[in-house]
Design a protein around this motif. Sequence first.
Motif, PDB file in Angstrom:
ATOM      1  N   ASN A  10       0.675  -1.116  -0.121  1.00  0.00           N
ATOM      2  CA  ASN A  10      -0.320   0.418   0.322  1.00  0.00           C
ATOM      3  C   ASN A  10       0.587   1.552  -0.113  1.00  0.00           C
ATOM      4  O   ASN A  10       1.333   1.129   0.757  1.00  0.00           O
ATOM      5  CB  ASN A  10      -0.545   0.095   1.302  1.00  0.00           C
ATOM      6  CG  ASN A  10      -1.864  -1.453   1.480  1.00  0.00           C
ATOM      7  OD1 ASN A  10      -2.871  -1.307   0.297  1.00  0.00           O
ATOM      8  ND2 ASN A  10      -1.256  -2.479   2.426  1.00  0.00           N
ATOM      9  N   LEU A  11       0.465   1.720  -1.370  1.00  0.00           N
ATOM     10  CA  LEU A  11       1.972   3.284  -1.318  1.00  0.00           C
ATOM     11  C   LEU A  11       0.636   4.918  -0.936  1.00  0.00           C
ATOM     12  O   LEU A  11      -0.304   4.661  -1.546  1.00  0.00           O
ATOM     13  CB  LEU A  11       2.434   2.840  -2.596  1.00  0.00           C
ATOM     14  CG  LEU A  11       2.892   4.124  -2.831  1.00  0.00           C
ATOM     15  CD1 LEU A  11       3.510   4.710  -2.189  1.00  0.00           C
ATOM     16  CD2 LEU A  11       3.267   4.462  -4.118  1.00  0.00           C
ATOM     17  N   PHE A  12       0.854   5.443   0.642  1.00  0.00           N
ATOM     18  CA  PHE A  12       0.656   6.194   0.365  1.00  0.00           C
ATOM     19  C   PHE A  12       1.415   7.761   0.496  1.00  0.00           C
ATOM     20  O   PHE A  12       2.468   7.668   0.811  1.00  0.00           O
ATOM     21  CB  PHE A  12      -0.249   6.113   2.398  1.00  0.00           C
ATOM     22  CG  PHE A  12      -0.603   5.199   2.603  1.00  0.00           C
ATOM     23  CD1 PHE A  12      -2.375   4.849   1.937  1.00  0.00           C
ATOM     24  CD2 PHE A  12      -0.062   4.480   3.695  1.00  0.00           C
ATOM     25  CE1 PHE A  12      -3.160   3.802   2.062  1.00  0.00           C
ATOM     26  CE2 PHE A  12      -1.676   3.086   3.405  1.00  0.00           C
ATOM     27  CZ  PHE A  12      -2.425   3.097   3.445  1.00  0.00           C
ATOM     28  N   SER A  13       1.360   8.595  -0.755  1.00  0.00           N
ATOM     29  CA  SER A  13       2.038   9.398  -0.288  1.00  0.00           C
ATOM     30  C   SER A  13       1.007  10.709  -0.286  1.00  0.00           C
ATOM     31  O   SER A  13      -0.607  11.262  -0.359  1.00  0.00           O
ATOM     32  CB  SER A  13       2.161   9.359  -2.518  1.00  0.00           C
ATOM     33  OG  SER A  13       3.546  10.717  -2.519  1.00  0.00           O
ATOM     34  N   PHE A  14       1.748  11.974   0.637  1.00  0.00           N
ATOM     35  CA  PHE A  14       1.172  12.980   0.733  1.00  0.00           C
ATOM     36  C   PHE A  14       2.041  14.456   0.440  1.00  0.00           C
ATOM     37  O   PHE A  14       2.989  14.445   0.011  1.00  0.00           O
ATOM     38  CB  PHE A  14       0.819  12.929   2.327  1.00  0.00           C
ATOM     39  CG  PHE A  14       0.144  11.538   3.267  1.00  0.00           C
ATOM     40  CD1 PHE A  14      -0.815  11.407   3.756  1.00  0.00           C
ATOM     41  CD2 PHE A  14       1.350  10.842   3.393  1.00  0.00           C
ATOM     42  CE1 PHE A  14      -1.342  10.844   4.071  1.00  0.00           C
ATOM     43  CE2 PHE A  14       0.771   9.402   4.220  1.00  0.00           C
ATOM     44  CZ  PHE A  14      -0.839   9.202   4.754  1.00  0.00           C
ATOM     45  N   VAL A 210      13.357  10.423  -4.524  1.00  0.00           N
ATOM     46  CA  VAL A 210      13.042  10.065  -6.074  1.00  0.00           C
ATOM     47  C   VAL A 210      13.453   9.387  -6.799  1.00  0.00           C
ATOM     48  O   VAL A 210      12.888   7.875  -7.114  1.00  0.00           O
ATOM     49  CB  VAL A 210      13.066  11.750  -7.066  1.00  0.00           C
ATOM     50  CG1 VAL A 210      12.345  10.877  -8.105  1.00  0.00           C
ATOM     51  CG2 VAL A 210      12.049  12.280  -6.250  1.00  0.00           C
ATOM     52  N   GLU A 211      14.583   9.223  -6.964  1.00  0.00           N
ATOM     53  CA  GLU A 211      15.406   8.018  -8.326  1.00  0.00           C
ATOM     54  C   GLU A 211      14.888   6.593  -7.405  1.00  0.00           C
ATOM     55  O   GLU A 211      14.482   5.299  -7.765  1.00  0.00           O
ATOM     56  CB  GLU A 211      16.353   8.147  -8.378  1.00  0.00           C
ATOM     57  CG  GLU A 211      17.157   7.829  -9.691  1.00  0.00           C
ATOM     58  CD  GLU A 211      19.082   8.232  -9.959  1.00  0.00           C
ATOM     59  OE1 GLU A 211      18.868   7.809 -10.388  1.00  0.00           O
ATOM     60  OE2 GLU A 211      18.891   9.667  -9.707  1.00  0.00           O
ATOM     61  N   ILE A 212      15.451   6.796  -6.053  1.00  0.00           N
ATOM     62  CA  ILE A 212      15.670   4.925  -5.020  1.00  0.00           C
ATOM     63  C   ILE A 212      14.205   4.482  -5.215  1.00  0.00           C
ATOM     64  O   ILE A 212      13.891   3.980  -5.351  1.00  0.00           O
ATOM     65  CB  ILE A 212      16.005   4.920  -4.492  1.00  0.00           C
ATOM     66  CG1 ILE A 212      17.129   3.522  -3.590  1.00  0.00           C
ATOM     67  CG2 ILE A 212      15.860   5.857  -3.212  1.00  0.00           C
ATOM     68  CD1 ILE A 212      17.652   3.262  -4.016  1.00  0.00           C
ATOM     69  N   ASP A 243       4.687  13.551  -1.486  1.00  0.00           N
ATOM     70  CA  ASP A 243       4.458  13.749  -2.978  1.00  0.00           C
ATOM     71  C   ASP A 243       5.875  13.723  -3.547  1.00  0.00           C
ATOM     72  O   ASP A 243       6.821  13.784  -4.706  1.00  0.00           O
ATOM     73  CB  ASP A 243       4.198  14.960  -3.528  1.00  0.00           C
ATOM     74  CG  ASP A 243       2.744  14.301  -2.931  1.00  0.00           C
ATOM     75  OD1 ASP A 243       1.863  12.867  -3.056  1.00  0.00           O
ATOM     76  OD2 ASP A 243       1.353  15.481  -3.266  1.00  0.00           O
ATOM     77  N   ALA A 244       6.882  14.930  -3.106  1.00  0.00           N
ATOM     78  CA  ALA A 244       8.422  14.688  -3.489  1.00  0.00           C
ATOM     79  C   ALA A 244       9.310  13.973  -3.856  1.00  0.00           C
ATOM     80  O   ALA A 244      10.088  13.046  -4.307  1.00  0.00           O
ATOM     81  CB  ALA A 244       9.164  16.020  -2.306  1.00  0.00           C
ATOM     82  N   ALA A 245       9.216  12.749  -3.089  1.00  0.00           N
ATOM     83  CA  ALA A 245       9.567  11.723  -3.153  1.00  0.00           C
ATOM     84  C   ALA A 245       8.821  10.884  -4.320  1.00  0.00           C
ATOM     85  O   ALA A 245       9.800  10.329  -4.755  1.00  0.00           O
ATOM     86  CB  ALA A 245       9.808  10.983  -1.494  1.00  0.00           C
ATOM     87  N   SER A 246       7.335  10.949  -4.417  1.00  0.00           N
ATOM     88  CA  SER A 246       7.588   9.792  -5.351  1.00  0.00           C
ATOM     89  C   SER A 246       6.932  10.465  -6.557  1.00  0.00           C
ATOM     90  O   SER A 246       5.719   9.756  -7.413  1.00  0.00           O
ATOM     91  CB  SER A 246       6.148   9.495  -4.884  1.00  0.00           C
ATOM     92  OG  SER A 246       4.529  10.489  -4.916  1.00  0.00           O
ATOM     93  N   VAL A 247       7.008  11.696  -6.555  1.00  0.00           N
ATOM     94  CA  VAL A 247       7.038  12.080  -7.913  1.00  0.00           C
ATOM     95  C   VAL A 247       7.308  10.772  -9.723  1.00  0.00           C
ATOM     96  O   VAL A 247       6.001  11.284 -10.138  1.00  0.00           O
ATOM     97  CB  VAL A 247       7.411  13.670  -8.367  1.00  0.00           C
ATOM     98  CG1 VAL A 247       8.581  13.067  -8.539  1.00  0.00           C
ATOM     99  CG2 VAL A 247       6.307  14.351  -9.540  1.00  0.00           C
ATOM    100  N   GLY A 248       8.421  10.681  -9.512  1.00  0.00           N
ATOM    101  CA  GLY A 248       9.122   9.676 -10.291  1.00  0.00           C
ATOM    102  C   GLY A 248       7.929   8.128 -10.459  1.00  0.00           C
ATOM    103  O   GLY A 248       8.586   7.218 -11.579  1.00  0.00           O
TER     104      GLY A 248
END
Length: 258
Positions: A10-14, A210-212, A243-248
């Motif tokens: 489960n991926l939750f992005s805030f 982001v990348e990792i 969201d900064a981490a999950s943008v990609g």
Amino acid sequence: MAHHSPNATNLFSFPNTDELVDSLAFFIAKAQKESIDKKGRFTVALSGGSLPKMLRGLIGNPSIKWDKWQVYYADERVVPLDDADSNHLSCTNNLFSKVPIPTENIHVLDVSLLDDLEELSDAYEKELIKEFAQKDAARFPVFDLILLGMGPDGHTASLFPGHELLAEEDRWIAYLDDSPKPPLKRITFTYPVINHAARVVFVAAGKEKVEILSQVLDTPEAGLPASRVKPVFPGQLYWFVDDAASVGVQFPRSAFKP
């Protein structure tokens, strides 16, 4: 919480860190309540890095019953407890010094054994056996919650890319004296312990992830350490990210429903 399929991730992005912190605190409080209702205690493992700062939503939170928590470290640096590299020091400074948790509920390294990695990791394994073996008679401990971070190389706990400990299947606690980043000496939970937890939560925030994050979630076949966290059924895996981490990330996001 919504119904989850077996072994779902489960991926939750805030939108920002504050919302991530608040939602994570809500999630932890709910997991805690379920565990205490069921068996009168809540077993948790923490790691260091940026994770302790992300637990600030627990400070002053009236739903947290600190006297019921039993806290362990998913990994720890082999240093004195007041050393700047100590995960325990970081967790204490960021969280435990600000909440009424009984000191004896926090399970730290036996600092009299810092010179003997084998003895040190055996002693820490015995701490786990004391909590879990009598009660659950399981091959591996079943933590209610393990909270993990992820390094820029995809490592988690002290399980590093390409390291022989990725293949450890028997020990609960392993040590290393060749960590690719200092300090060299650490002890760590092994995959069987992490993957037998009822809930494993990764917390990752910031554009430097982001990348990792995209590699770990979108190409798990590459086998980065964080991708190898796959709780056995009925355990569940959750990612709390911003969201900064999950943008990609292509991986589908779940709606966080408190």
